[in-house]
Design an enzyme around this catalytic site. Structure first.
Site, PDB file in Angstrom:
ATOM      1  N   LYS A  55       0.835  -1.212   0.000  1.00  0.00           N
ATOM      2  CA  LYS A  55       0.000   0.000   0.000  1.00  0.00           C
ATOM      3  C   LYS A  55       0.872   1.266   0.000  1.00  0.00           C
ATOM      4  O   LYS A  55       0.689   2.159  -0.813  1.00  0.00           O
ATOM      5  CB  LYS A  55      -0.938   0.009   1.228  1.00  0.00           C
ATOM      6  CG  LYS A  55      -1.872  -1.185   1.288  1.00  0.00           C
ATOM      7  CD  LYS A  55      -2.808  -1.120   2.476  1.00  0.00           C
ATOM      8  CE  LYS A  55      -2.132  -1.231   3.833  1.00  0.00           C
ATOM      9  NZ  LYS A  55      -1.451  -2.514   4.095  1.00  0.00           N
TER      10      LYS A  55
ATOM     11  N   ARG B  75      -9.630   0.762   8.777  1.00  0.00           N
ATOM     12  CA  ARG B  75      -9.122  -0.591   8.996  1.00  0.00           C
ATOM     13  C   ARG B  75     -10.110  -1.456   9.769  1.00  0.00           C
ATOM     14  O   ARG B  75      -9.823  -2.617  10.051  1.00  0.00           O
ATOM     15  CB  ARG B  75      -7.844  -0.461   9.813  1.00  0.00           C
ATOM     16  CG  ARG B  75      -6.682  -1.290   9.346  1.00  0.00           C
ATOM     17  CD  ARG B  75      -5.596  -1.015  10.370  1.00  0.00           C
ATOM     18  NE  ARG B  75      -4.360  -1.628  10.103  1.00  0.00           N
ATOM     19  CZ  ARG B  75      -3.381  -1.087   9.381  1.00  0.00           C
ATOM     20  NH1 ARG B  75      -3.542   0.061   8.786  1.00  0.00           N
ATOM     21  NH2 ARG B  75      -2.236  -1.708   9.265  1.00  0.00           N
TER      22      ARG B  75
ATOM     23  N   ARG C  20      11.470  -6.153   4.708  1.00  0.00           N
ATOM     24  CA  ARG C  20      11.367  -4.690   4.539  1.00  0.00           C
ATOM     25  C   ARG C  20      12.376  -3.962   5.434  1.00  0.00           C
ATOM     26  O   ARG C  20      12.611  -4.340   6.566  1.00  0.00           O
ATOM     27  CB  ARG C  20       9.958  -4.222   4.911  1.00  0.00           C
ATOM     28  CG  ARG C  20       9.847  -2.700   4.961  1.00  0.00           C
ATOM     29  CD  ARG C  20       8.428  -2.209   5.022  1.00  0.00           C
ATOM     30  NE  ARG C  20       7.644  -2.865   6.036  1.00  0.00           N
ATOM     31  CZ  ARG C  20       6.331  -2.748   6.127  1.00  0.00           C
ATOM     32  NH1 ARG C  20       5.670  -2.009   5.250  1.00  0.00           N
ATOM     33  NH2 ARG C  20       5.669  -3.361   7.077  1.00  0.00           N
TER      34      ARG C  20
ATOM     35  N   ARG D 138      11.359  -2.457  11.048  1.00  0.00           N
ATOM     36  CA  ARG D 138      10.316  -2.052  11.987  1.00  0.00           C
ATOM     37  C   ARG D 138      10.112  -3.148  13.021  1.00  0.00           C
ATOM     38  O   ARG D 138      10.168  -4.332  12.693  1.00  0.00           O
ATOM     39  CB  ARG D 138       8.999  -1.812  11.224  1.00  0.00           C
ATOM     40  CG  ARG D 138       8.875  -0.423  10.661  1.00  0.00           C
ATOM     41  CD  ARG D 138       7.722  -0.236   9.712  1.00  0.00           C
ATOM     42  NE  ARG D 138       6.449  -0.854  10.065  1.00  0.00           N
ATOM     43  CZ  ARG D 138       5.350  -0.759   9.320  1.00  0.00           C
ATOM     44  NH1 ARG D 138       5.373  -0.066   8.183  1.00  0.00           N
ATOM     45  NH2 ARG D 138       4.228  -1.352   9.675  1.00  0.00           N
TER      46      ARG D 138
ATOM     47  N   ARG E  73      -0.315  -9.662  13.006  1.00  0.00           N
ATOM     48  CA  ARG E  73      -0.897  -8.612  12.148  1.00  0.00           C
ATOM     49  C   ARG E  73      -1.783  -9.229  11.070  1.00  0.00           C
ATOM     50  O   ARG E  73      -2.840  -8.703  10.747  1.00  0.00           O
ATOM     51  CB  ARG E  73       0.223  -7.774  11.510  1.00  0.00           C
ATOM     52  CG  ARG E  73       0.867  -6.846  12.508  1.00  0.00           C
ATOM     53  CD  ARG E  73       2.142  -6.247  11.982  1.00  0.00           C
ATOM     54  NE  ARG E  73       1.934  -5.349  10.876  1.00  0.00           N
ATOM     55  CZ  ARG E  73       2.892  -4.955  10.047  1.00  0.00           C
ATOM     56  NH1 ARG E  73       4.126  -5.417  10.198  1.00  0.00           N
ATOM     57  NH2 ARG E  73       2.640  -4.115   9.084  1.00  0.00           N
TER      58      ARG E  73
HETATM   59  P1  AP5 Z   1       4.838  -1.702   1.796  1.00  0.00           P
HETATM   60  O1  AP5 Z   1       4.504  -0.838   0.629  1.00  0.00           O
HETATM   61  O2  AP5 Z   1       5.611  -1.075   2.893  1.00  0.00           O
HETATM   62  O3  AP5 Z   1       3.519  -2.432   2.331  1.00  0.00           O
HETATM   63  P2  AP5 Z   1       2.262  -1.869   3.111  1.00  0.00           P
HETATM   64  O4  AP5 Z   1       1.056  -2.526   2.547  1.00  0.00           O
HETATM   65  O5  AP5 Z   1       2.276  -0.379   3.150  1.00  0.00           O
HETATM   66  O6  AP5 Z   1       2.577  -2.507   4.514  1.00  0.00           O
HETATM   67  P3  AP5 Z   1       2.507  -1.948   5.984  1.00  0.00           P
HETATM   68  O7  AP5 Z   1       3.150  -3.001   6.819  1.00  0.00           O
HETATM   69  O8  AP5 Z   1       3.078  -0.563   6.122  1.00  0.00           O
HETATM   70  O9  AP5 Z   1       1.012  -1.911   6.193  1.00  0.00           O
HETATM   71  P4  AP5 Z   1       0.289  -2.126   7.477  1.00  0.00           P
HETATM   72  O10 AP5 Z   1      -1.057  -1.813   6.976  1.00  0.00           O
HETATM   73  O11 AP5 Z   1       0.395  -3.371   8.221  1.00  0.00           O
HETATM   74  O12 AP5 Z   1       1.041  -1.151   8.499  1.00  0.00           O
HETATM   75  P5  AP5 Z   1       0.793   0.364   8.873  1.00  0.00           P
HETATM   76  O13 AP5 Z   1       2.076   1.045   8.802  1.00  0.00           O
HETATM   77  O14 AP5 Z   1      -0.372   0.909   8.136  1.00  0.00           O
HETATM   78  O15 AP5 Z   1       5.636  -2.983   1.217  1.00  0.00           O
HETATM   79  C1  AP5 Z   1       6.127  -3.982   2.093  1.00  0.00           C
HETATM   80  C2  AP5 Z   1       7.495  -4.490   1.574  1.00  0.00           C
HETATM   81  O16 AP5 Z   1       7.305  -5.188   0.336  1.00  0.00           O
HETATM   82  C3  AP5 Z   1       8.512  -3.373   1.262  1.00  0.00           C
HETATM   83  O17 AP5 Z   1       9.783  -3.818   1.626  1.00  0.00           O
HETATM   84  C4  AP5 Z   1       8.414  -3.169  -0.252  1.00  0.00           C
HETATM   85  O18 AP5 Z   1       9.641  -2.723  -0.796  1.00  0.00           O
HETATM   86  C5  AP5 Z   1       8.052  -4.585  -0.732  1.00  0.00           C
HETATM   87  N1  AP5 Z   1       7.145  -4.568  -1.883  1.00  0.00           N
HETATM   88  C6  AP5 Z   1       6.027  -3.767  -2.030  1.00  0.00           C
HETATM   89  N2  AP5 Z   1       5.401  -4.063  -3.187  1.00  0.00           N
HETATM   90  C7  AP5 Z   1       6.132  -5.064  -3.784  1.00  0.00           C
HETATM   91  C8  AP5 Z   1       5.982  -5.814  -5.008  1.00  0.00           C
HETATM   92  N3  AP5 Z   1       4.955  -5.583  -5.861  1.00  0.00           N
HETATM   93  N4  AP5 Z   1       6.896  -6.763  -5.272  1.00  0.00           N
HETATM   94  C9  AP5 Z   1       7.939  -7.017  -4.427  1.00  0.00           C
HETATM   95  N5  AP5 Z   1       8.136  -6.341  -3.259  1.00  0.00           N
HETATM   96  C10 AP5 Z   1       7.236  -5.380  -2.939  1.00  0.00           C
HETATM   97  O19 AP5 Z   1       0.310   0.206  10.391  1.00  0.00           O
HETATM   98  C11 AP5 Z   1       1.187  -0.176  11.425  1.00  0.00           C
HETATM   99  C12 AP5 Z   1       0.409  -0.310  12.728  1.00  0.00           C
HETATM  100  O20 AP5 Z   1      -0.210   0.964  13.076  1.00  0.00           O
HETATM  101  C13 AP5 Z   1      -0.761  -1.294  12.703  1.00  0.00           C
HETATM  102  O21 AP5 Z   1      -0.350  -2.615  12.943  1.00  0.00           O
HETATM  103  C14 AP5 Z   1      -1.636  -0.728  13.834  1.00  0.00           C
HETATM  104  O22 AP5 Z   1      -1.138  -1.061  15.102  1.00  0.00           O
HETATM  105  C15 AP5 Z   1      -1.492   0.767  13.658  1.00  0.00           C
HETATM  106  N6  AP5 Z   1      -2.510   1.300  12.754  1.00  0.00           N
HETATM  107  C16 AP5 Z   1      -2.284   1.900  11.535  1.00  0.00           C
HETATM  108  N7  AP5 Z   1      -3.458   2.267  10.994  1.00  0.00           N
HETATM  109  C17 AP5 Z   1      -4.435   1.919  11.867  1.00  0.00           C
HETATM  110  C18 AP5 Z   1      -5.849   2.019  11.843  1.00  0.00           C
HETATM  111  N8  AP5 Z   1      -6.493   2.568  10.809  1.00  0.00           N
HETATM  112  N9  AP5 Z   1      -6.539   1.529  12.894  1.00  0.00           N
HETATM  113  C19 AP5 Z   1      -5.920   0.981  13.945  1.00  0.00           C
HETATM  114  N10 AP5 Z   1      -4.574   0.841  14.032  1.00  0.00           N
HETATM  115  C20 AP5 Z   1      -3.833   1.307  13.007  1.00  0.00           C
END
Ligand code: AP5
Length: 222
Positions: A13, A86, A125, A158, A169
Site C-alpha cells: 500500500k 481498517r 522490509r 520495523r 498482524r
Molecule cells: P509496503 O509498501 O511497505 O507495504 P504496506 O502494505 O504499506 O505494509 P505496511 O506493513 O506498512 O502496512 P500495514 O497496513 O500493516 O502497516 P501500517 O504502517 O499501516 O511494502 C512492504 C514491503 O514489500 C517493502 O519492503 C516493499 O519494498 C516490498 N514490496 C512492495 N510491493 C512489492 C511488489 N509488488 N513486489 C515485491 N516487493 C514489494 O500500520 C502499522 C500499525 O499501526 C498497525 O499494525 C496498527 O497497530 C497501527 N494502525 C495503523 N493504521 C491503523 C488504523 N487505521 N486503525 C488501527 N490501528 C492502526
C-alpha cells in the site's frame, strides 16, 4: 477526490501510494506513518499507540478516527488513504464525517495477495526513519546495503516486521480489516480488486488504469 487503498499488511500500500499520489495531486495519508511520526515525536498520541503497534494489534478506533479526519481536513479532502479505514466502525465514522463536509469516498482499491508473499515482504522490509523511504532486502535494494539512497541514514527493520508480530498482524487483518472491503461493496462504492503479487511496476500500472477509468467515468456522467 478521495481514494482508499485497502489490503493486508505488506501488500504494498505504502509503496504504491508513494508512486501514484502526485500523479493525481492527492496527499498520501498513511495512518501507520502518522502514528510512527507521533511516536518519534514522543507525543501523547504516540505513547498511546505504542503498545498496540508493537504487538501487531489495532490502535482504538476513536483515537484513529480523530487523527485521520483531522489530517484529511488539512489535505482538503483530496487524498489517498493508506491503512485507514481498517475496521468497519472506522469506515462508518469516516463516511459520517465526510457526509457532514459534503464529501465522499470516490473509489476503493483493494490489493489482494497470498499470505506467503506477505510474510517475505514484511520480514525483508527495511525503512528509513528520517524520510520514510521503504526498501526490501531482495526486491527493492538501496544502492548501498543498509543505507537510505535519499539521505544516507541507516535503514532499520520495523519492530512490527519481526516474524512473530507479522503473524499476529495477519490474523488481525482477517478478523477485523478484511470486512471493510465488503462494507464498501455493499455501500455501492466502486471497488477495484487488484492482484498485488506481481512486480511493483505492474501493480502501479493496474492502479493507474483503475483511477484513470474512474476519472473518465465521472467526466462522462457529469
Ligand atoms: P509496503 O509498501 O511497505 O507495504 P504496506 O502494505 O504499506 O505494509 P505496511 O506493513 O506498512 O502496512 P500495514 O497496513 O500493516 O502497516 P501500517 O504502517 O499501516 O511494502 C512492504 C514491503 O514489500 C517493502 O519492503 C516493499 O519494498 C516490498 N514490496 C512492495 N510491493 C512489492 C511488489 N509488488 N513486489 C515485491 N516487493 C514489494 O500500520 C502499522 C500499525 O499501526 C498497525 O499494525 C496498527 O497497530 C497501527 N494502525 C495503523 N493504521 C491503523 C488504523 N487505521 N486503525 C488501527 N490501528 C492502526
Amino acid at each position: 477526490m478521495i481514494v482508499v487503498l485497502l489490503g493486508p499488511p505488506g501488500a504494498g500500500k505504502g509503496t504504491q501510494c508513494k508512486r501514484v499520489a502526485d500523479r493525481y495531486g492527492l496527499v498520501h495519508l498513511s495512518s501507520g506513518d502518522i502514528l510512527r511520526a507521533e511516536r518519534a515525536a514522543g507525543s501523547e498520541l504516540g505513547e498511546k499507540a505504542q503498545s498496540y503497534m508493537d504487538s501487531g494489534g489495532l490502535v482504538p478506533d476513536d483515537v484513529i478516527i480523530e487523527m485521520m479526519v483531522g489530517a484529511m481536513k488539512q489535505a482538503e479532502d483530496s487524498c489517498l488513504l493508506d491503512g485507514f479505514p481498517r475496521t468497519v466502525v472506522q469506515g462508518e465514522q469516516l463516511d459520517k464525517a465526510l457526509e457532514q463536509s459534503g464529501g465522499k469516498v470516490d473509489a476503493v482499491i483493494n490489493l489482494g495477495i497470498a499470505d506467503e508473499i506477505i510474510t517475505n515482504r514484511m520480514t525483508g522490509r527495511r525503512s528509513c526513519t528520517k524520510c520514510g523511504a521503504v526498501y526490501h532486502i531482495e526486491n527493492l535494494k538501496p544502492k548501498v546495503e543498509g543505507i537510505c539512497d535519499n539521505d544516507g541514514e541507516v535503514l532499520v527493520q520495523r519492530e512490527d516486521d519481526k516474524a512473530e508480530v507479522v503473524a499476529n498482524r495477519l490474523k488481525i487483518y482477517y478478523e477485523q480489516t478484511a470486512a471493510v472491503v465488503d462494507y464498501y461493496k455493499n455501500a455501492g462504492k466502486v471497488v477495484f480488486d487488484i492482484d498485488a503479487g506481481g512486480d511493483i511496476e505492474d501493480v502501479t500500472v493496474a492502479i493507474v488504469k483503475s483511477i484513470d477509468g474512474l476519472s473518465a467515468t465521472e467526466a462522462v456522467s457529469g
